[in-house]
Design an enzyme around this catalytic site. Sequence first.
Site, PDB file in Angstrom:
ATOM      1  N   GLY A 215      29.647 -11.851  -1.271  1.00  0.00           N
ATOM      2  CA  GLY A 215      30.211 -10.217  -0.918  1.00  0.00           C
ATOM      3  C   GLY A 215      29.664  -9.559  -2.280  1.00  0.00           C
ATOM      4  CE  LYS A 216      25.553 -12.836  -6.191  1.00  0.00           C
ATOM      5  NZ  LYS A 216      26.031 -14.273  -5.150  1.00  0.00           N
ATOM      6  CD  GLU A 241      20.105 -11.991  -1.658  1.00  0.00           C
ATOM      7  OE1 GLU A 241      20.070 -13.108  -1.631  1.00  0.00           O
ATOM      8  OE2 GLU A 241      20.698 -11.340  -2.602  1.00  0.00           O
ATOM      9  NE  ARG A 250      24.281  -7.121   3.650  1.00  0.00           N
ATOM     10  CZ  ARG A 250      24.843  -8.160   2.902  1.00  0.00           C
ATOM     11  NH1 ARG A 250      25.418  -8.067   1.780  1.00  0.00           N
ATOM     12  NH2 ARG A 250      24.770  -9.704   2.923  1.00  0.00           N
ATOM     13  N   GLY A 387      24.211 -18.194 -21.000  1.00  0.00           N
ATOM     14  CA  GLY A 387      25.478 -17.687 -21.889  1.00  0.00           C
ATOM     15  C   GLY A 387      25.676 -15.904 -22.338  1.00  0.00           C
ATOM     16  CE  LYS A 421      32.616  -8.976 -23.206  1.00  0.00           C
ATOM     17  NZ  LYS A 421      31.381  -9.926 -23.508  1.00  0.00           N
ATOM     18  NE  ARG A 423      31.978  -5.851 -25.898  1.00  0.00           N
ATOM     19  CZ  ARG A 423      30.598  -6.248 -25.457  1.00  0.00           C
ATOM     20  NH1 ARG A 423      30.122  -5.607 -24.576  1.00  0.00           N
ATOM     21  NH2 ARG A 423      30.172  -7.481 -25.601  1.00  0.00           N
TER      22      ARG A 423
END
Length: 453
Positions: A215-216, A241, A250, A387, A421, A423
């Site tokens: 679902g991203k 995509e 959608r 990373g 994460k 900030r």
Amino acid sequence: MPADELMELQLPHSVMAEQSVLGSMLIDERCVPAVMERLRPDDFYMRQNRALFDVMFTMFNRFETIDPVTVVDRMKQAGAYDDSTVPYLRQLMEITPTAANVLEYVDIVADKALLRRVGEAAGELGELVRAESGTAAQILEAAEQRIYAIRQGRAARGLSHISSVMNEVWETIKERQAQGSEFPGISTGLVDLDRRISGLNDSDLIIVAGRPGMGKSSLAMNIGVEAAKHSGKSVAVFSLEMSKAQLGLRLVATEALIDNKKLTTGRIVGEEEWGRVALAVASLSQARMYLDDDASLSVAEINAKCRRIDDLGLVIVDYLQLMTSAGGPPKNNENRQQIVSDMSRSLKLMAKELNVPVICASQLSRANESRSAGQRRPMLSDLRESGAIEQDADIVMFIHRESYYEDDTENPNLAECIVAKNRHGETGTVMMEWRPEFTVFRNLAYQYDDEDL
């Protein structure tokens, strides 16, 4: 060819400004740091001036005293000394009686250097066009990359005294206090998520990651529609995509709360459903949203397209691993991790340059799926192929649903947005409701009623 025609072929430069900068540095060492902050040796057009500045630039980096005597000594060591060196230094000092206007001379030198780089890029592109070295689209992308690189090279900001920074902070605090909003950024439409990440803030790179089908993309588009309809800003969506038509279906399903399968199969039933679809189409048509489904986009091309959008407020890219690197299609010997690292870094630089939040969807590796049941919640180390994504992003959010792995979960519509994460504040988990038939995420406390349906 006559001498005057030869002179016209020279690239833009100012001999007087270059000499005045060098002369100022020789007569007053106090101006050297200000000059070194804004110029580099290749900003000088005249070979003799460039060689002299190169020596002084090296001396400055070595914390050496810069004056006529030390410069001559260094030029001898560098092999740049000849019989004309001392007379030329004397000439520079004579034509520059004061260093008071050195920054004005620096501006002239820097401007001429920028003009030369633009001209050189134009010449290179002209050669590519004449030689037909690639398709028109490839040459156009090369042009955008060159201009972007030139602009980036001139966009560096110098040091600021903390007092000026504090003045900006004070004005920002007062402005936000006057607005009375709970958080400073653009709203995601999800109350608990807004409180966790303080909304979507300018220059932030926000990564929304998950396994395929988690679902991203839906979350990114839910946020995009919310911003396009209510923030007063424009939203740019780059879907690598899905096609524009698929994306449009959608969006209508989400807006109308109609099962997406009904739209794709054409099985809309009754006037009531048709009415909701019509209202959804009309509402979305008024949203300040721009869609692009080019499957071979690079960051440079996205940046160039975003610059043409008025009042841009948010950029969405779906998704990172499908993007094309700045150098075009990857070569056989290229490291995929390095390519993705370069793209994530470029996205962060783009967010800073455009000064808007950039949401980028990203795939997760299968590492979490190999873990035992109950331990499958994603971690930062699961980010696929790089990373550096973790390093570049200001916010990293994972979408996780237990129902994705287990069919007999107690609440199949429960979804977790794991802020791994942040900030702007604390990390943690935000619970949401997931309605797959509408491809929509909602606040967990949200209850559908007759007005919605």
